[in-house]
Motif scaffolding. Structure first.
Motif, mmCIF file in Angstrom:
data_model
loop_
_atom_site.group_PDB
_atom_site.id
_atom_site.type_symbol
_atom_site.label_atom_id
_atom_site.label_comp_id
_atom_site.label_asym_id
_atom_site.label_seq_id
_atom_site.Cartn_x
_atom_site.Cartn_y
_atom_site.Cartn_z
ATOM 1 N N VAL A 227 -3.183 1.959 -3.321
ATOM 2 C CA VAL A 227 -2.414 0.866 -2.740
ATOM 3 C C VAL A 227 -1.402 1.346 -1.716
ATOM 4 C CG1 VAL A 227 -2.735 -0.585 -4.772
ATOM 5 C CG2 VAL A 227 -0.701 0.852 -4.606
ATOM 6 N N ALA A 228 -0.939 2.585 -1.846
ATOM 7 C CA ALA A 228 0.078 3.084 -0.928
ATOM 8 C C ALA A 228 0.196 4.590 -1.024
ATOM 9 C CB ALA A 228 1.440 2.444 -1.214
ATOM 10 N N GLY A 229 0.664 5.193 0.050
ATOM 11 C CA GLY A 229 0.933 6.617 0.058
ATOM 12 C C GLY A 229 2.147 6.915 0.916
ATOM 13 N N ILE A 230 2.886 7.942 0.543
ATOM 14 C CA ILE A 230 4.055 8.345 1.320
ATOM 15 C C ILE A 230 4.007 9.852 1.521
ATOM 16 C CG2 ILE A 230 5.530 8.513 -0.746
ATOM 17 C CD1 ILE A 230 7.870 7.573 1.074
ATOM 18 N N ASP A 231 4.208 10.288 2.753
ATOM 19 C CA ASP A 231 4.187 11.702 3.078
ATOM 20 C C ASP A 231 5.577 12.305 2.930
ATOM 21 O OD1 ASP A 231 1.857 11.145 5.830
ATOM 22 O OD2 ASP A 231 1.489 11.410 3.673
ATOM 23 N N SER A 232 5.652 13.615 3.008
ATOM 24 C CA SER A 232 6.927 14.295 2.821
ATOM 25 C C SER A 232 7.975 13.862 3.850
ATOM 26 C CB SER A 232 6.739 15.809 2.874
ATOM 27 O OG SER A 232 6.233 16.222 4.130
ATOM 28 N N ASP A 233 7.528 13.503 5.051
ATOM 29 C CA ASP A 233 8.464 13.087 6.094
ATOM 30 C C ASP A 233 8.826 11.610 6.006
ATOM 31 O OD1 ASP A 233 6.188 12.780 8.988
ATOM 32 O OD2 ASP A 233 6.166 11.870 7.002
ATOM 33 N N GLY A 234 8.304 10.916 5.011
ATOM 34 C CA GLY A 234 8.608 9.516 4.819
ATOM 35 C C GLY A 234 7.600 8.553 5.397
ATOM 36 N N THR A 235 6.607 9.043 6.092
ATOM 37 C CA THR A 235 5.563 8.183 6.629
ATOM 38 C C THR A 235 4.830 7.481 5.498
ATOM 39 O OG1 THR A 235 5.238 9.627 8.544
ATOM 40 C CG2 THR A 235 3.463 8.102 8.013
ATOM 41 N N THR A 236 4.657 6.186 5.623
ATOM 42 C CA THR A 236 3.992 5.401 4.584
ATOM 43 C C THR A 236 2.746 4.723 5.117
ATOM 44 O OG1 THR A 236 5.410 3.493 5.074
ATOM 45 C CG2 THR A 236 6.121 4.969 3.305
ATOM 46 N N ARG A 237 1.866 4.383 4.212
ATOM 47 C CA ARG A 237 0.665 3.626 4.534
ATOM 48 C C ARG A 237 0.311 2.762 3.342
ATOM 49 N NH1 ARG A 237 -0.037 8.930 4.296
ATOM 50 N NH2 ARG A 237 0.098 9.057 6.572
ATOM 51 N N TYR A 238 -0.306 1.616 3.623
ATOM 52 C CA TYR A 238 -0.578 0.638 2.588
ATOM 53 C C TYR A 238 -1.981 0.077 2.716
ATOM 54 C CZ TYR A 238 4.523 0.680 2.311
ATOM 55 O OH TYR A 238 5.835 1.067 2.203
ATOM 56 N N ALA A 239 -2.558 -0.236 1.583
ATOM 57 C CA ALA A 239 -3.819 -0.949 1.585
ATOM 58 C C ALA A 239 -3.589 -2.359 2.112
ATOM 59 C CB ALA A 239 -4.403 -1.012 0.174
ATOM 60 N N ASP A 240 -4.599 -2.917 2.750
ATOM 61 C CA ASP A 240 -4.471 -4.266 3.294
ATOM 62 C C ASP A 240 -4.102 -5.284 2.217
ATOM 63 O OD1 ASP A 240 -7.176 -3.955 5.744
ATOM 64 O OD2 ASP A 240 -5.065 -3.394 5.842
#
Length: 124
Positions: free
Chosen positions: A48-61
């Protein structure tokens, strides 16, 4: 040894909110990423979601605009704020890390370290 511990699950009505937490040991969010994966019997597994070490996020539609991923590096905790909950959000929610910890995308097979999960149930 990496340990991931989820908390914050529970039961909510449609439209309600929950905040899930993932506390890690042997794994630093300052330098590593974290993903949230959900699965309910009879449904497909979904990141459903992911966050990288630098704070970049991504989400499932399916959760965009409703879920927000954040982290506190000092506390080494990742949070998943879930708003406007729907019955289809019902699932076991797991925090997870990939083998290299650099990128936490939306493909569940990339994750090889999982917590034990926390249950989220949303009723109409």
């Amino acid at each position: 040894q990496v340990q991931l511990v989820e908390s914050g699950g529970g039961s909510e009505l449609t439209g309600g909110s929950l905040r899930l937490s993932c506390a890690a040991s042997g794994y630093s969010y300052q330098s590593k990423c974290m993903g949230w994966i959900r699965q309910d019997p009879g449904k497909e597994r979904e990141v459903v979601a992911g966050i990288d070490s630098d704070g970049t996020t991504r989400y499932a539609d399916s959760v965009k605009g409703r879920f927000t991923l954040s982290k506190d590096n000092a506390k080494n905790i990742v949070y998943l704020q879930m708003n406007s909950l729907k019955p289809e959000d019902t699932a076991m929610y797991y925090c997870a890390a990939p083998y290299n910890g650099r990128w936490c995308g939306l493909i569940w097979r990339e994750y090889n370290q999982w917590g034990r999960g926390t249950q989220v149930t949303v009723s109409s």
